[in-house]
Design a protein around this motif. Structure first.
Motif, PDB file in Angstrom:
ATOM      1  N   GLU A 288       8.278  -2.281   7.257  1.00  0.00           N
ATOM      2  CA  GLU A 288       7.929  -1.617   5.715  1.00  0.00           C
ATOM      3  C   GLU A 288       6.905  -1.405   5.468  1.00  0.00           C
ATOM      4  O   GLU A 288       5.942  -2.362   5.618  1.00  0.00           O
ATOM      5  N   PRO A 289       6.264  -0.475   4.865  1.00  0.00           N
ATOM      6  CA  PRO A 289       4.815  -0.081   4.106  1.00  0.00           C
ATOM      7  C   PRO A 289       4.948  -0.900   3.232  1.00  0.00           C
ATOM      8  O   PRO A 289       5.629  -1.479   2.287  1.00  0.00           O
ATOM      9  N   LEU A 290       3.447  -1.282   2.845  1.00  0.00           N
ATOM     10  CA  LEU A 290       3.193  -2.154   1.889  1.00  0.00           C
ATOM     11  C   LEU A 290       2.467  -1.388   0.740  1.00  0.00           C
ATOM     12  O   LEU A 290       1.766  -0.309   1.034  1.00  0.00           O
ATOM     13  N   SER A 291       2.946  -1.746  -0.653  1.00  0.00           N
ATOM     14  CA  SER A 291       2.476  -0.876  -1.681  1.00  0.00           C
ATOM     15  C   SER A 291       1.354  -1.482  -2.640  1.00  0.00           C
ATOM     16  O   SER A 291       1.184  -2.737  -2.544  1.00  0.00           O
ATOM     17  N   SER A 292       0.310  -0.876  -2.739  1.00  0.00           N
ATOM     18  CA  SER A 292      -1.025  -1.337  -3.720  1.00  0.00           C
ATOM     19  C   SER A 292      -1.460  -0.184  -4.421  1.00  0.00           C
ATOM     20  O   SER A 292      -0.579   0.968  -4.466  1.00  0.00           O
ATOM     21  N   ILE A 293      -2.556  -0.486  -5.107  1.00  0.00           N
ATOM     22  CA  ILE A 293      -3.543   0.533  -5.699  1.00  0.00           C
ATOM     23  C   ILE A 293      -4.799   0.590  -5.439  1.00  0.00           C
ATOM     24  O   ILE A 293      -5.172  -0.463  -4.879  1.00  0.00           O
ATOM     25  N   VAL A 294      -5.505   1.755  -5.709  1.00  0.00           N
ATOM     26  CA  VAL A 294      -6.905   1.774  -5.524  1.00  0.00           C
ATOM     27  C   VAL A 294      -7.593   0.920  -6.588  1.00  0.00           C
ATOM     28  O   VAL A 294      -7.528   1.258  -7.576  1.00  0.00           O
ATOM     29  N   SER A 295      -8.122  -0.156  -6.080  1.00  0.00           N
ATOM     30  CA  SER A 295      -9.044  -1.086  -7.289  1.00  0.00           C
ATOM     31  C   SER A 295     -10.373  -0.813  -7.213  1.00  0.00           C
ATOM     32  O   SER A 295     -10.835  -1.362  -8.110  1.00  0.00           O
ATOM     33  N   GLY A 296     -10.962  -0.108  -6.384  1.00  0.00           N
ATOM     34  CA  GLY A 296     -12.506   0.294  -6.557  1.00  0.00           C
ATOM     35  C   GLY A 296     -13.076   0.678  -5.058  1.00  0.00           C
ATOM     36  O   GLY A 296     -12.281   1.120  -4.238  1.00  0.00           O
ATOM     37  N   SER A 297     -14.361   0.701  -5.068  1.00  0.00           N
ATOM     38  CA  SER A 297     -14.761   1.079  -3.693  1.00  0.00           C
ATOM     39  C   SER A 297     -16.090   0.456  -3.510  1.00  0.00           C
ATOM     40  O   SER A 297     -16.854   0.040  -4.262  1.00  0.00           O
ATOM     41  N   ARG A 298     -16.679   0.689  -2.114  1.00  0.00           N
ATOM     42  CA  ARG A 298     -17.810   0.083  -1.722  1.00  0.00           C
ATOM     43  C   ARG A 298     -19.022   1.249  -2.429  1.00  0.00           C
ATOM     44  O   ARG A 298     -18.541   2.522  -2.489  1.00  0.00           O
ATOM     45  N   THR A 299     -20.182   0.550  -2.834  1.00  0.00           N
ATOM     46  CA  THR A 299     -21.096   1.573  -3.343  1.00  0.00           C
ATOM     47  C   THR A 299     -21.699   2.660  -2.348  1.00  0.00           C
ATOM     48  O   THR A 299     -22.199   3.678  -2.468  1.00  0.00           O
TER      49      THR A 299
END
Length: 411
Positions: A288-299
């Motif tokens: 099964e795929p895992l669900s998440s959200i984009v929490s940020g990014s590397r600068t």
């Protein structure tokens, strides 16, 4: 005979029927394949004759949407179009009827209705000439076949009803799992001394506040305790009982309950990604795929100009580990559409992309004008009515059966 054996026998019979269907259909259609081609007129239309009266009915589509044009002759001589009263009725699959009237244009009669695709219908033509009524009826079928429901079920042909849906447009990205920056903690003694006892060892799971080591201070000769500042796992052990602390790290505690997916997004898609955008992550070995959200990014950008966007993953069960490769789909746009079809149902037919509409036990092409795509869905801008039952699975079987029948596009 037990229940299992009975079901197996029944399944074999159904599959045998499915395998025999093509040969049965071929046997039925063989006489039709041997029928003479319809007579064509000078304008490449179908010739319809009744005694000396002849009507040539052609679909004309050069520079205009498809329309009927008709030329009439009597005993081989042209008849003025003003002398003929003509009506055409097209009966389509599902008893949809198109009534077409005609007006005079030059030396022919021109239909007043666009002949939309598919050009698959029963044609009924009525002509009034010199006080007599002439009537013709013939099949002009294309992209259509009949398959019994029981056979369709055995072949795995599935259908759904076309309607509106919400499309979630995504971009495909790749990356790997890493530990958060604060996931590791080096454990040191507050005062130098002798390690009287190490209460944990490498690989042990520890809770926050759990006793890790007892140290005897070199100055006061009193013992004090070191407890874990967080829950995690003893990932490194740098000292053992009886050794001097000597200002060094004694243990390393790693918190594994949360991991970060580092997802590489390249310049063409970078401006589409937003914080809190939903992400679906796929990892080898997990069904099964895992669900998440984009929490940020590397600068900083990577050497290949990709920016690493981050998505948190719950790893409370400890099944995941840093370094695992992942594939992800980041949602970049969401929009509702009034009509969409499953991508799995699409097939090619002539120069069109089509689905197969189902009416009773008959299937027929529907030429589509398509819009945006997202996941398993494709937006439909034209060519299909909302509420139409259409094939979503194993549509290639319908295509193969239609191609075998050799239904032509009769102009």
């Amino acid at each position: 005979m037990n229940r299992y054996a009975f079901r197996l026998l029944l399944l074999c019979q159904m599959l045998l029927g499915a395998l025999l269907l093509p040969s049965m259909a071929a046997a039925v259609s063989e006489p039709q394949a041997q029928e003479a081609e319809p007579e064509k007129g000078p304008h490449r239309g179908r010739m319809l004759r009744d005694g000396d009266l002849a009507v040539e009915l052609a679909i004309f589509e050069t520079g205009v949407p498809p329309e009927f044009r008709v030329w009439v002759t009597d005993n081989g001589q042209p008849v003025a179009p003003t002398d003929v009263d003509l009506q055409v009725q097209l009966t389509r699959l599902g008893n949809v009827v198109d009534a077409i009237g005609f007006s005079v244009e030059g030396d022919y009669l021109r239909g007043d209705t666009v002949i939309y695709e598919p050009h698959s219908f029963v044609v009924t033509l009525t002509a009034e000439y010199l006080g007599q009524t002439h009537r013709w009826e013939y099949d002009n079928l294309e992209g259509r076949t009949r398959i019994a429901d029981a056979v369709a079920e055995a072949m795995g042909i599935a259908t759904e009803t076309a309607g509106g849906t919400t499309l979630h447009q995504t971009i495909r990205v790749y990356g790997k799992l890493v530990l958060p920056a604060d996931a590791r903690r080096q454990i040191q003694a507050r005062f130098d001394g002798v390690i009287k006892q190490m209460h944990v060892k490498l690989g042990d799971a520890v809770s926050k506040g759990q006793l890790l080591a007892t140290i005897e201070s070199n100055e006061s000769l009193k013992s004090y305790q070191i407890v874990s500042p967080m829950a995690g796992v003893v990932s490194q052990q740098f000292a053992s009982g009886g050794e001097q602390t000597a200002g060094r790290s004694l243990l390393e505690i790693t918190q594994t309950g949360t991991l970060l997916a580092e997802l590489a997004v390249y310049p063409t898609d970078r401006n589409k990604v937003r914080t809190n955008a939903p992400v679906s992550l796929s990892i080898n070995g997990f069904d099964e795929p895992l669900s998440s959200i984009v929490s940020g990014s590397r600068t900083a950008l990577r050497g290949d100009q990709a920016r690493l966007f981050l998505a948190e993953i719950d790893n409370a069960d400890g099944l995941l580990a840093g370094g695992l490769f992942v594939a992800g789909d980041i949602e970049v746009e969401t929009f509702a559409v009034p009509l969409a079809v499953k991508r799995s149902g699409l097939q090619s037919f002539r120069d069109f992309t089509v689905v197969y509409a189902k009416v009773g036990e008959e299937y027929e092409v529907r030429m589509l004008e398509l819009g945006r795509e997202a996941g398993p869905w494709v937006e439909v801008l034209g060519g299909l009515e909302s509420g139409t039952e259409y094939v979503t699975e194993n549509s290639y079987i319908i295509k193969a059966d239609i191609e075998k029948s050799g239904a032509s596009h009769d102009h």
